[in-house]
Write an enzyme that holds these catalytic residues in place. Sequence first.
Site, PDB file in Angstrom:
ATOM      1  N   ASP A 432       2.271  -1.430  -9.184  1.00 11.11           N
ATOM      2  CA  ASP A 432       1.477  -1.970  -8.083  1.00 11.11           C
ATOM      3  C   ASP A 432       2.321  -3.037  -7.388  1.00 11.11           C
ATOM      4  O   ASP A 432       3.387  -3.421  -7.883  1.00 11.11           O
ATOM      5  CB  ASP A 432       0.188  -2.566  -8.631  1.00 11.11           C
ATOM      6  CG  ASP A 432      -0.672  -3.191  -7.553  1.00 11.11           C
ATOM      7  OD1 ASP A 432      -0.777  -2.600  -6.467  1.00 11.11           O
ATOM      8  OD2 ASP A 432      -1.221  -4.271  -7.802  1.00 11.11           O
ATOM      9  N   ARG A 785       0.561  -9.636   4.693  1.00  9.68           N
ATOM     10  CA  ARG A 785      -0.691  -8.940   4.401  1.00  9.68           C
ATOM     11  C   ARG A 785      -1.570  -9.043   5.637  1.00  9.68           C
ATOM     12  O   ARG A 785      -1.787 -10.134   6.164  1.00  9.68           O
ATOM     13  CB  ARG A 785      -1.397  -9.586   3.207  1.00  9.68           C
ATOM     14  CG  ARG A 785      -0.685  -9.411   1.901  1.00  9.68           C
ATOM     15  CD  ARG A 785      -1.229 -10.343   0.838  1.00  9.68           C
ATOM     16  NE  ARG A 785      -2.653 -10.171   0.631  1.00  9.68           N
ATOM     17  CZ  ARG A 785      -3.181  -9.333  -0.263  1.00  9.68           C
ATOM     18  NH1 ARG A 785      -2.376  -8.588  -1.003  1.00  9.68           N
ATOM     19  NH2 ARG A 785      -4.472  -9.238  -0.430  1.00  9.68           N
TER      20      ARG A 785
END
Length: 1302
Positions: A432, A785
């Site tokens: 991840d 992000r």
Amino acid sequence: MESLRSIQHRCQQLLPEMGRGWSSSSAAPLAKSISGNQDSPAHKFSGKRRTVIARYGPYKDEYCTITKGYQGNRIRTTKYTLISFIPMNLFEQFHRAANLYFLFLVLLNWVPVVEAFQKEITMIPLVVVLSVIAFKDAMEDYNRYCFDKMINNKVTKVYSGKQQRYVEQQWKDICVGDFVLLSCNEMIPADMVLLHSSNPDGVCRIETSNLDGETNLKQKQVVKGVAWQGFEVSPEAFQRRIECESPNNDLNCFRGFLEHPNRTRVGLHNENLLLRSCTIRNTDSVVGIVVYAGHETKAMKNNSGPRYKRSKLERRVNVDVLWSLAMLLFMCFSAAIGHGMWLSDLKNAPFLIPDGTSPSLAGFYLFWTMIIVLQVLIPISLYVSIEIVKLGQIYFIQNDVDFYDERSTLGMQCRALNITEDLGQIQYVFSDKTGTLTENKMVFRRCSIAGVEYPHEDNGEPDSGVSDCSSTHFSTSRREVHVILITNNQEEIWYCSHQEKDVIPDPQLLLKLNQLSSAEPLLQDGAGDEPQEIPYIVDFFLAMTLCNTVVVSLPGLSQYPMSEFPQMAMKPLENMKLLFQRLSATRSISSRSESKVAAYSPSNFTQKLFSRAKESVPLSDMSQVETEEAEGLQVTAPKPELSEKGAQALATPQAGPCRLDAESEALVYAAESPDEAALVHAARAYQCTLWARNSDQVLVELPGLGRLAVHLLHVLPFDSFRKRMSVVVRHPLTGQVVVYTKGADSVIMDLTAPLTEGSKAAAKLKYIKEQTQRHLDEYGREGLRTLCVATKVMEETEYSMWLKNHMYAETSIENQEEKLLESANKLETNLTLLGATGIVDRLQEDVPETIEALQGAGMHVWVLTGDKQETAVNIACSCRLLRSSDKLLTINCESKEACEALLLQLSRIVAEAKDNDVGGPSGHTLIIDGRSLELALQGNLEKAFLDLAQHCRAVICCRSTPLQKSQVVQLVRDRLGVMTLAIGDGANDVSMIQVADVGVGISGQEGMQAVMSSDFAISRFKHLHKLLLVHGHWCYTRLANMTLYFFYKNVAYVNLLFWYQFYCGFSGSTMTNYWVLIFFNLLFTSAPPLLYGILDRDVSADILQHLPVLYQAGQLSQAYLPSTFWYTMLDALYQSLICFFVPYFAYSGSDISVFSFGTPINTSALFIILLHQVIQSHTLTRMHGMVLVGSALFYFVFILIFSATCTTCNSPANPLAVDIRHMKDPLFYCVTALTTALALLPRVLCISIKNSIHPTDLVKAAQLDKLDPEKRQRGIQRWRSTLTHGKSLATVTVADGDPRED
């Protein structure tokens, strides 16, 4: 607000008619609306359900009938009782094939015609193994018994019908339907529906660390319609029924409803359920009714015991055990034939007693006798030894100080006890990104509002030498709390970086926002177009402040008191209304259709606000507005100096950390995700402060407007399917029903309202969308992000219809999740885009070095992330997953046909590049998005996808869902037959962690769900470096060599018995006494391999970490290949020949007895086997020497005592004084020394020649360990310099069948 209440009341009246019994609408696609479901045919729910009533309530006469079959609250996790322990434990142990085999031999030895040893002697190995395992099982079960007893005898307060009050009662006596009263810090004894909380807002907070390992607080809510209907918790008057789903193990879902006496129903959800084993926090007292008890609770349903996986080495051992069995059968068959032939050749031999048995039948009997004699060939002690060695390896791994993280005070956790050797054979690593490769500590960096970008470049500047390019999609699914406590003189930070709270506002945005403090300058002529942005800016910051689950509290208080609001003068609000009144005079919407298109354009916003302003009463009568209008509009005054601050900021905005007043600085924010914490702090930096939150209101502060109590109507939490979160509120300025949504940009952009050409409003919205998309692309390239923020205004009729259908979905049990998802999709449509944010999430320390080392070790590293494509490439570059020599293959497909064509085309490109590349390997990196990955994982495309991916040096799957992650891992593991490792830190990584051969969880910012599901848990990604390259290599090498050694010593010793059969007529006799025969492998030679398997080191940790290429020996299973096994068997065969025939020829012609002949053979075998261990060992310490010498001394002490005292221990033979006489004979020592030297000489010569002519990398590395540090470092540098270097970066971009090279 009266209209809203009337709608809710009407919905409650309609719901019983719509969903009487267990009915639901007919199945429909999730994308369709559920309006009008009351007219659709109903379908009865056919699944199991549970009805719960109060034990001492009005329906107590029905209680016994209804609750018949429900389990009590007593738990029992033990396997055995005193009576059942022996039979049950033996039954479980004899499920193992090896134990059954030796039980068969024990029973076989009781048959007189095939008896080989004394019956008791044959039982010793099996009894010892069974006893050791039974003792271990008994101790484990006793510990479980003590724990069960402690839990069952815990005391809590339960309502007593006889005494009509709450009395103390043990947990084991609680039943379904009981009312339980719990206090703060008390553990919950059973699954209960929350009916009352001492908090005035009906909220209860629990800690679930005993359940899932998470230490953050979860918020639970009293059932709607109970606490606010004047209901007092009186069990005697509880006339409501609860119907819910049958007991299950889903911790995140609870479905049911509570039916009132008037037949109205209130939906029950997970937020209403208090789970067993959790702890009440920050709440004085709560009352609940038990719905699940004992083993029917969700906690007990999830108690599945320890994880068990079978390692690759264990599977290989099982195969070799079968080969050993084949050798055993061959030897027994040969002996049987030999015995029959020997008897056939004898004619009236005087030493034979005629019994009428034919030679063939005697040979058949001897076959089974030899099975008993040669039973040691099957290593019964090997499995027990492997378990002991693995426990020792785990002890040293968990106590490695290099795995300790001082910031989190966490070390290594080994949760799976039987796959330590798999750590040394990993070939594919699936990782991840967020929280695994990165810190998961967010810093607000960029934002775009109404198409205008506002950089915050000074926020979160990366440290020197650390790249900050890393990103992923927005996610609020985190479950770890992020708490920031700021005081005047000091600061305390939990799970939050210092940079997360130090947000430096953008001067331009701060200037525009502070215009709210004083609207008079904007009312003057020539103010420009800037006022058009004000509604967007206001709603953007309102969304950041409202659309979250952050809990606000003060030091020493569980939450901020909502009632302590200062009164406010209305000057700033009146100025805002005048401002919007002016805007409405200059802007209008020409048609009804355009108004629908621009549902929330600045002009539309102005008109709505202006219409409310005209209906408002004078300022002196403002108190009436608060009661007559929507409760969402409660305005309180800021402090007098607030306007001065706003005016100063308007006049001379300055960059720098926002200066907050002391009261604001004392706030404590508890967020479920670092994203939320970063956004709330960014909003507070602009004086848009979140002050308090309860179940139905949120107190916020806007500059110039003071504190506004916003009525919270609904919260639609984030989930991985929708990838967004929404809140429905009464707008604090307009009083309208407004939806605020934030989520992944790829989702929000598709949910925006369609645009109509030809209108100014549509052109404005189109411009905002295009500019925002451009900014999002820039943020992705910078590695930020990203998330989008949008809003929507609902008409009252539209909202009432949605509310009715949503309440119906909440009270449904059948397909409740699908109906709620359908309701959410209906709400989150036709949104108006407000803007976007970019948050930086920096890499953890040493991540690039770790990935480089893993790739240098020959591992394929795949990153499975939800990042957008540009961000995925950026993070891959920053963590060195991509090299300058790599060629990037990017796949974006919308159809299955295009995906298939592209996969085949790219496979040809990779194959051609591989054929034409005569230099060093340049490598390819595949980048595939979520849509293309979904297509590639379909059955007929899997092979093409794997053919391409396995020839790429790295693969990046962006925009991947948790299900896709697990599918990719399973596909690679099963189709390629390789060892896989998955590492992650969040709940969305659990599925791939469980699917992989080895699952590693990171105990970081996203809670403990990944850790609880993993085989190994670490605190930082960098620890994977040493875990695999050092401990993984050691564990595999040690266990592989130890296993081979067990096979070697058993075969070598058993062959001695086989050679003797050629000189005793294949009669099954032995040249040694039975006790030495049994104890030889069980006691005399068992300790050294255990120590060898735990402590041996072929190469030092420093060399293994600096030379990752050494790890490839484990990937190729070089320590334990089939050829290695057979080479070891041949060596054992040779040594047994020397060990038998050297003493045979030495004592040939003498008159020594059989046991006297066997003593030098046994002694030589002991020294050969122990010294063989020394030759194979790479580490010899004082402890090794003590164990080796101790094993030899133990043998001599035993045989001397046995020889001196035993007269009938080995009937019918008598070994008395045999060994004592040998100890006085010089020939015995000469024969033993000569035999040992001749037996070991070939192995020593082969190892020396091989290491001199063609040494392996491990041998070369071991030589480096012997050098002084300076020379060793130079040797390492020379070795590393021989590695090939890459070429310049090239890119192959592929999109729907259009490959091209840049």
